[in-house]
Structure formats: C-alpha cells, structure tokens
Design a protein around this motif. Sequence first.
Motif, PDB file in Angstrom:
ATOM      1  N   GLU A   1       0.826  -1.214   0.000  1.00  0.00           N
ATOM      2  CA  GLU A   1       0.000   0.000   0.000  1.00  0.00           C
ATOM      3  C   GLU A   1       0.855   1.256   0.000  1.00  0.00           C
ATOM      4  O   GLU A   1       0.602   2.189  -0.771  1.00  0.00           O
ATOM      5  N   ASP A   2       1.881   1.295   0.841  1.00  0.00           N
ATOM      6  CA  ASP A   2       2.709   2.486   0.958  1.00  0.00           C
ATOM      7  C   ASP A   2       3.514   2.762  -0.314  1.00  0.00           C
ATOM      8  O   ASP A   2       3.562   3.896  -0.792  1.00  0.00           O
ATOM      9  N   VAL A   3       4.142   1.728  -0.873  1.00  0.00           N
ATOM     10  CA  VAL A   3       4.922   1.915  -2.096  1.00  0.00           C
ATOM     11  C   VAL A   3       4.007   2.299  -3.253  1.00  0.00           C
ATOM     12  O   VAL A   3       4.286   3.240  -3.996  1.00  0.00           O
ATOM     13  N   SER A   4       2.878   1.597  -3.402  1.00  0.00           N
ATOM     14  CA  SER A   4       1.937   1.916  -4.482  1.00  0.00           C
ATOM     15  C   SER A   4       1.428   3.339  -4.363  1.00  0.00           C
ATOM     16  O   SER A   4       1.401   4.086  -5.351  1.00  0.00           O
ATOM     17  N   GLU A   5       1.039   3.734  -3.175  1.00  0.00           N
ATOM     18  CA  GLU A   5       0.518   5.086  -2.964  1.00  0.00           C
ATOM     19  C   GLU A   5       1.562   6.136  -3.314  1.00  0.00           C
ATOM     20  O   GLU A   5       1.274   7.106  -3.996  1.00  0.00           O
TER      21      GLU A   5
END
Length: 157
Positions: free
Chosen positions: A144-148
């Motif tokens: 989630e963090d990398v994608s965001e």
Amino acid sequence: MSKDADLLTTVASFRRLVTTLNRAKTHERLTEAAGVRLDRPDVQILVYLLDAGEPRRIGAIAEGLQVESPHVTRHVSALEKRELLERVRDPEDGRAWRIALTPAGAKAAESCRQVTMDWFSIALADWPEDDRAELARLISRLSEDVSERLVNHTAAK
C-alpha cells in the motif's frame, strides 16, 4: 544492522522475489499447473477482477494494474473472444460498460490464484504462525505504501 543496511537488504530481497515471480518460466509453470493457456497480462486481468469481486471499467482495471488503458482494452478483447470475460452495463451509468468474469474466466483466475497460493504455502510451511501473520501485515503495508507513493509521485509530475 544499520537502517541503510536493513533497507538495502529489504529492497534486494524484494527485487529478487519480484524477479522470480515475473520470470517467463515461472509464468509457464503457473499456467501449466493451473491448466490454462494465458499470457501474463491475461492472468493479471483475470485475477484482478476475481480479487475485486465485481465487474470493473477498463480504466479502473488499468489503474489497478498500473498500466495504460489501451493495453487492457487489447487483452480484454482477446479474453472476450475466448469467453473468459464479458461486458455488462454499468449500473451507475447505463451508457457505460464494465468488464466481468464469465464462469470460465472465474475458474481460470481461481486456478491461477490457487497455484500461487500453493507455492507460497509450501515456502511458508515451516514458518511459525505468528511470523506468517506478521509477514501478511507487513507486506500489505509495504504494498500500500509503495503503491501510494509511486502513484502520487507519477500524478505530481
């Protein structure tokens, strides 16, 4: 281990895992074990729709897979011809279409997802349950963090 060394180890390990999963031979093993003949983007689209649990517009599929809409459109057309996908009216906008799995498409997606789950199950078989739960929590957070951040970085340009 220092913070930079931890990060370097994390990135190197993640890159090695992604490379392994994206190898052509790995895809061949996946589709052979699943009993389907599909290209990698076809599998990605089918499993994305299975995970979504409902029909999606082409743009939403492209966004979810982080690819361009024409790429998705080409593959959706081919998958429709194979009767693995179908177009259904968008209930929110009767002029628009969503892409839905057919029963055969859902079966193919489920087979591919099950093969992947089996691979991970074997790899994690000797891990304590707490470690498996922690991995699930951390990999979800990382994803989630990398994608965001990548999506926001791309949008900011």
